[in-house]
Write a protein that holds these residues in place. Sequence first.
Motif, PDB file in Angstrom:
ATOM      1  N   ARG A  41       0.830  -1.211   0.000  1.00 19.39           N
ATOM      2  CA  ARG A  41       0.000   0.000   0.000  1.00 19.39           C
ATOM      3  C   ARG A  41       0.863   1.259   0.000  1.00 19.39           C
ATOM      4  NH1 ARG A  41      -5.442  -0.639   2.411  1.00 19.39           N
ATOM      5  NH2 ARG A  41      -5.898  -2.857   2.632  1.00 19.39           N
ATOM      6  N   ALA A  42       1.997   1.204   0.738  1.00 24.92           N
ATOM      7  CA  ALA A  42       2.854   2.383   0.870  1.00 24.92           C
ATOM      8  C   ALA A  42       3.876   2.502  -0.264  1.00 24.92           C
ATOM      9  CB  ALA A  42       3.593   2.340   2.206  1.00 24.92           C
ATOM     10  N   GLY A  43       3.968   1.476  -1.103  1.00 26.74           N
ATOM     11  CA  GLY A  43       4.940   1.489  -2.195  1.00 26.74           C
ATOM     12  C   GLY A  43       6.376   1.453  -1.710  1.00 26.74           C
ATOM     13  N   SER A  44       6.629   0.679  -0.646  1.00 29.88           N
ATOM     14  CA  SER A  44       7.959   0.642  -0.039  1.00 29.88           C
ATOM     15  C   SER A  44       8.599  -0.733  -0.194  1.00 29.88           C
ATOM     16  CB  SER A  44       7.873   1.013   1.450  1.00 29.88           C
ATOM     17  OG  SER A  44       6.963   0.162   2.125  1.00 29.88           O
ATOM     18  N   ASP A  45       9.885  -0.775   0.037  1.00 26.32           N
ATOM     19  CA  ASP A  45      10.675  -2.007  -0.106  1.00 26.32           C
ATOM     20  C   ASP A  45      11.337  -2.322   1.236  1.00 26.32           C
ATOM     21  OD1 ASP A  45      12.321  -4.119  -0.826  1.00 26.32           O
ATOM     22  OD2 ASP A  45      13.810  -2.820  -1.788  1.00 26.32           O
ATOM     23  N   LEU A  46      10.732  -3.218   2.003  1.00 28.93           N
ATOM     24  CA  LEU A  46      11.270  -3.564   3.317  1.00 28.93           C
ATOM     25  C   LEU A  46      12.188  -4.773   3.207  1.00 28.93           C
ATOM     26  CD1 LEU A  46       8.097  -3.063   5.553  1.00 28.93           C
ATOM     27  CD2 LEU A  46      10.009  -1.495   5.192  1.00 28.93           C
ATOM     28  N   SER A  47      13.330  -4.545   2.591  1.00 26.30           N
ATOM     29  CA  SER A  47      14.336  -5.597   2.441  1.00 26.30           C
ATOM     30  C   SER A  47      15.697  -5.013   2.789  1.00 26.30           C
ATOM     31  CB  SER A  47      14.352  -6.143   1.006  1.00 26.30           C
ATOM     32  OG  SER A  47      14.735  -5.133   0.088  1.00 26.30           O
ATOM     33  N   PHE A  48      16.683  -5.884   2.947  1.00 25.16           N
ATOM     34  CA  PHE A  48      18.030  -5.420   3.235  1.00 25.16           C
ATOM     35  C   PHE A  48      19.024  -6.417   2.648  1.00 25.16           C
ATOM     36  CE2 PHE A  48      16.907  -8.275   6.633  1.00 25.16           C
ATOM     37  CZ  PHE A  48      18.064  -8.969   6.920  1.00 25.16           C
ATOM     38  N   ASN A  49      20.272  -5.983   2.558  1.00 22.76           N
ATOM     39  CA  ASN A  49      21.335  -6.797   1.979  1.00 22.76           C
ATOM     40  C   ASN A  49      22.133  -7.427   3.116  1.00 22.76           C
ATOM     41  OD1 ASN A  49      23.930  -7.592   0.922  1.00 22.76           O
ATOM     42  ND2 ASN A  49      23.438  -6.423  -0.934  1.00 22.76           N
ATOM     43  N   ILE A  50      21.997  -8.745   3.301  1.00 23.22           N
ATOM     44  CA  ILE A  50      22.681  -9.426   4.401  1.00 23.22           C
ATOM     45  C   ILE A  50      24.194  -9.353   4.236  1.00 23.22           C
ATOM     46  CG2 ILE A  50      22.546 -11.657   3.233  1.00 23.22           C
ATOM     47  CD1 ILE A  50      22.429 -11.006   7.034  1.00 23.22           C
ATOM     48  N   GLY A  51      24.666  -9.335   2.987  1.00 27.32           N
ATOM     49  CA  GLY A  51      26.101  -9.212   2.754  1.00 27.32           C
ATOM     50  C   GLY A  51      26.643  -7.878   3.235  1.00 27.32           C
ATOM     51  N   HIS A  52      25.873  -6.814   3.017  1.00 27.79           N
ATOM     52  CA  HIS A  52      26.264  -5.499   3.514  1.00 27.79           C
ATOM     53  C   HIS A  52      26.337  -5.495   5.032  1.00 27.79           C
ATOM     54  CE1 HIS A  52      24.903  -3.097  -0.292  1.00 27.79           C
ATOM     55  NE2 HIS A  52      26.090  -3.672  -0.437  1.00 27.79           N
ATOM     56  N   GLU A  53      25.320  -6.091   5.665  1.00 30.02           N
ATOM     57  CA  GLU A  53      25.317  -6.108   7.129  1.00 30.02           C
ATOM     58  C   GLU A  53      26.525  -6.871   7.663  1.00 30.02           C
ATOM     59  OE1 GLU A  53      22.520  -7.175  10.987  1.00 30.02           O
ATOM     60  OE2 GLU A  53      22.375  -8.399   9.181  1.00 30.02           O
ATOM     61  N   LEU A  54      26.826  -8.005   7.079  1.00 33.20           N
ATOM     62  CA  LEU A  54      27.946  -8.818   7.545  1.00 33.20           C
ATOM     63  C   LEU A  54      29.264  -8.059   7.428  1.00 33.20           C
ATOM     64  CD1 LEU A  54      28.446 -11.629   8.711  1.00 33.20           C
ATOM     65  CD2 LEU A  54      28.809 -12.464   6.376  1.00 33.20           C
ATOM     66  N   LEU A  55      29.445  -7.349   6.326  1.00 35.47           N
ATOM     67  CA  LEU A  55      30.659  -6.556   6.140  1.00 35.47           C
ATOM     68  C   LEU A  55      30.748  -5.456   7.201  1.00 35.47           C
ATOM     69  CD1 LEU A  55      33.184  -5.678   4.573  1.00 35.47           C
ATOM     70  CD2 LEU A  55      31.688  -4.406   3.018  1.00 35.47           C
ATOM     71  N   VAL A  56      29.630  -4.788   7.462  1.00 34.48           N
ATOM     72  CA  VAL A  56      29.606  -3.730   8.477  1.00 34.48           C
ATOM     73  C   VAL A  56      29.965  -4.288   9.852  1.00 34.48           C
ATOM     74  CG1 VAL A  56      28.084  -2.159   9.751  1.00 34.48           C
ATOM     75  CG2 VAL A  56      28.006  -2.221   7.258  1.00 34.48           C
ATOM     76  N   LEU A  57      29.371  -5.417  10.218  1.00 34.72           N
ATOM     77  CA  LEU A  57      29.622  -5.985  11.539  1.00 34.72           C
ATOM     78  C   LEU A  57      31.078  -6.423  11.699  1.00 34.72           C
ATOM     79  CD1 LEU A  57      26.402  -8.084  12.282  1.00 34.72           C
ATOM     80  CD2 LEU A  57      26.868  -5.667  12.710  1.00 34.72           C
ATOM     81  N   ARG A  58      31.626  -7.035  10.676  1.00 34.92           N
ATOM     82  CA  ARG A  58      33.019  -7.490  10.768  1.00 34.92           C
ATOM     83  C   ARG A  58      33.981  -6.310  10.828  1.00 34.92           C
ATOM     84  NH1 ARG A  58      32.613 -12.587   6.453  1.00 34.92           N
ATOM     85  NH2 ARG A  58      31.970 -14.152   8.010  1.00 34.92           N
ATOM     86  N   TRP A  59      33.748  -5.305  10.014  1.00 39.98           N
ATOM     87  CA  TRP A  59      34.623  -4.125  10.031  1.00 39.98           C
ATOM     88  C   TRP A  59      34.565  -3.437  11.396  1.00 39.98           C
ATOM     89  CZ3 TRP A  59      38.103  -1.353   7.071  1.00 39.98           C
ATOM     90  CH2 TRP A  59      38.357  -0.039   7.479  1.00 39.98           C
ATOM     91  N   GLU A  60      33.354  -3.211  11.882  1.00 37.37           N
ATOM     92  CA  GLU A  60      33.216  -2.490  13.140  1.00 37.37           C
ATOM     93  C   GLU A  60      33.678  -3.331  14.326  1.00 37.37           C
ATOM     94  OE1 GLU A  60      29.685   0.625  11.819  1.00 37.37           O
ATOM     95  OE2 GLU A  60      29.250  -0.884  13.363  1.00 37.37           O
ATOM     96  N   MET A  61      33.526  -4.645  14.244  1.00 35.25           N
ATOM     97  CA  MET A  61      34.065  -5.489  15.312  1.00 35.25           C
ATOM     98  C   MET A  61      35.577  -5.344  15.392  1.00 35.25           C
ATOM     99  SD  MET A  61      34.070  -9.620  15.792  1.00 35.25           S
ATOM    100  CE  MET A  61      32.905  -9.853  17.122  1.00 35.25           C
ATOM    101  N   LYS A  62      36.245  -5.339  14.262  1.00 34.69           N
ATOM    102  CA  LYS A  62      37.709  -5.182  14.266  1.00 34.69           C
ATOM    103  C   LYS A  62      38.099  -3.895  14.987  1.00 34.69           C
ATOM    104  CE  LYS A  62      42.086  -5.696  12.963  1.00 34.69           C
ATOM    105  NZ  LYS A  62      42.459  -5.653  11.539  1.00 34.69           N
ATOM    106  N   GLN A  63      37.368  -2.815  14.716  1.00 28.58           N
ATOM    107  CA  GLN A  63      37.698  -1.530  15.335  1.00 28.58           C
ATOM    108  C   GLN A  63      37.298  -1.496  16.812  1.00 28.58           C
ATOM    109  OE1 GLN A  63      39.305   0.497  13.135  1.00 28.58           O
ATOM    110  NE2 GLN A  63      38.929  -1.119  11.639  1.00 28.58           N
ATOM    111  N   GLU A  64      36.037  -1.825  17.090  1.00 26.16           N
ATOM    112  CA  GLU A  64      35.484  -1.611  18.427  1.00 26.16           C
ATOM    113  C   GLU A  64      35.942  -2.653  19.441  1.00 26.16           C
ATOM    114  OE1 GLU A  64      33.881   1.225  18.944  1.00 26.16           O
ATOM    115  OE2 GLU A  64      34.300   1.561  16.811  1.00 26.16           O
TER     116      GLU A  64
END
Length: 491
Positions: free
Chosen positions: A302-325
């Motif tokens: 109804r809202a014309g929206s896309d409620l999806s995400f890229n799991i590969g992007h999330e995994l890269l973010v978590l691994r990068w930030e884990m290394k730093q934090e």
Amino acid sequence: MESRFEISSASVAEIRRSIEAKVISYDEALSTAFDRMGQLDKEGPKLNALLSLVEVDEVHLQQERSKPLSGIAFLAKDNIDTQDLPTTAGSLAFEGLPASSDAPIITLMRSLGATLIGKTNLSEWSNFRGIYSASGWSGVGGQTRNPHRLDRSPGGSSSGSAVAVAAGYVPIALGTETDGSIICPASVNGVVGFKPTHGILPTEGVVPISRTQDTLGIFARSVLDVEIVYSALIDKLGKGALFGEGSASTNLSARPQPTPFRIGVPRAGFFGYSPKSDLVFEDVLIALGEAGILVIDDIATRAGSDLSFNIGHELLVLRWEMKQELGKYLSARGVEGRSSLEEIVDFNRDNSSREMSFFGQEHFLAACEMDDSYRSDYEVARSTNLGHTRGEIRKTLINGDVDFLLVPSMGPAWLIDHICGDVIAGSGYSLAAIAGLPSINIPIGDVFGLPVGMTLFGDAYSDLHLLRVASRIQEILSLKLLPGFSTSSGL
């Protein structure tokens, strides 16, 4: 209330009222928590929900008697720093070692009069060490078990906190979430689990994974208890203004709230991973509609929206930030031979018979490789994923003219499997986690005696309104999911 206070079923509000009415004393309110844990340890099954406990005498000495949460015992996930109890993240690398100071959230809870009585087991390193892990297992604590069915998973990574509340050890417990670590164990243990807007509760002193997703949260048996504790924390932090500032175009919590509540249900990507749970969810939608809550179905379309995400992007973010934090945290912790991620990797290899008998450390190894050559990829992944999820959720809420979104949390608890690891067909909690938005699991029923829940989530800083709506939903459902501590399904 009965003369003998029963901590296993009492709420925070009931405990406080009973103390004020002198039905019980402060000491009795705390002693009953120890009594309950001792009773289950002697007469009941071994849940492995706890890693450490304070001494009863020390609890009474520490008692604050005139604060908002005086007489309330709580437990904290063992990735939250404490100086009087070990902080291990479940790893043998820190077994028996306290932190040098309490995390700010522990200091805040104590300043409100709440009494920390112990630390809870968890999925080691918050379930971000190896790929084929079993939720609720740690090298320090072994396998946490689901109190509804002992051969079923407790979920993770805040396993022990959810189990402890479900089993009646304490009325509230603290956990953390990066992606699902509060909502998942809350759902499969049949309790309320609340993840606030990212950044509201201070995460300093929490063993980190991601600075953009790590969030502290609260487990309880009722939404009202969560609201009592969270509101007290917000008042103490002086952040109450965050929930009333901003224009309607940028902050949905500032809009005049319609009556009745309007809730949107997105369909694509949120159903089908547990058909039996879906049936329970559909019955709940009917009950909500009959109680006067407006449920707008298939809201994303109804809202014309896309409620999806890229799991590969999330995994890269978590691994990068884990290394730093995590690197910063380990360095500040200052334990010889444990002061970097690389040293933890070496420790795990050197102690592989105990640490890696069931699964490895693939996430750790990948994080160690995150050097500057990955920076641009990380920045693209972070901005794309976060921007997309936040933008599309807001688009859904505004274009669909609803206050919150409601989806099944996940299916019922799966069998504990140390050979193949967790088996999770799908879940509804990741969008809010990636976007840093508030979400809450509300228990809605069971499938063959195994609890299932649903996740309500919304825009940033809508936390207090979210809790009020969730409380109304819980009132409508009027559901109690008491654990049976059974050893098998009997099917």
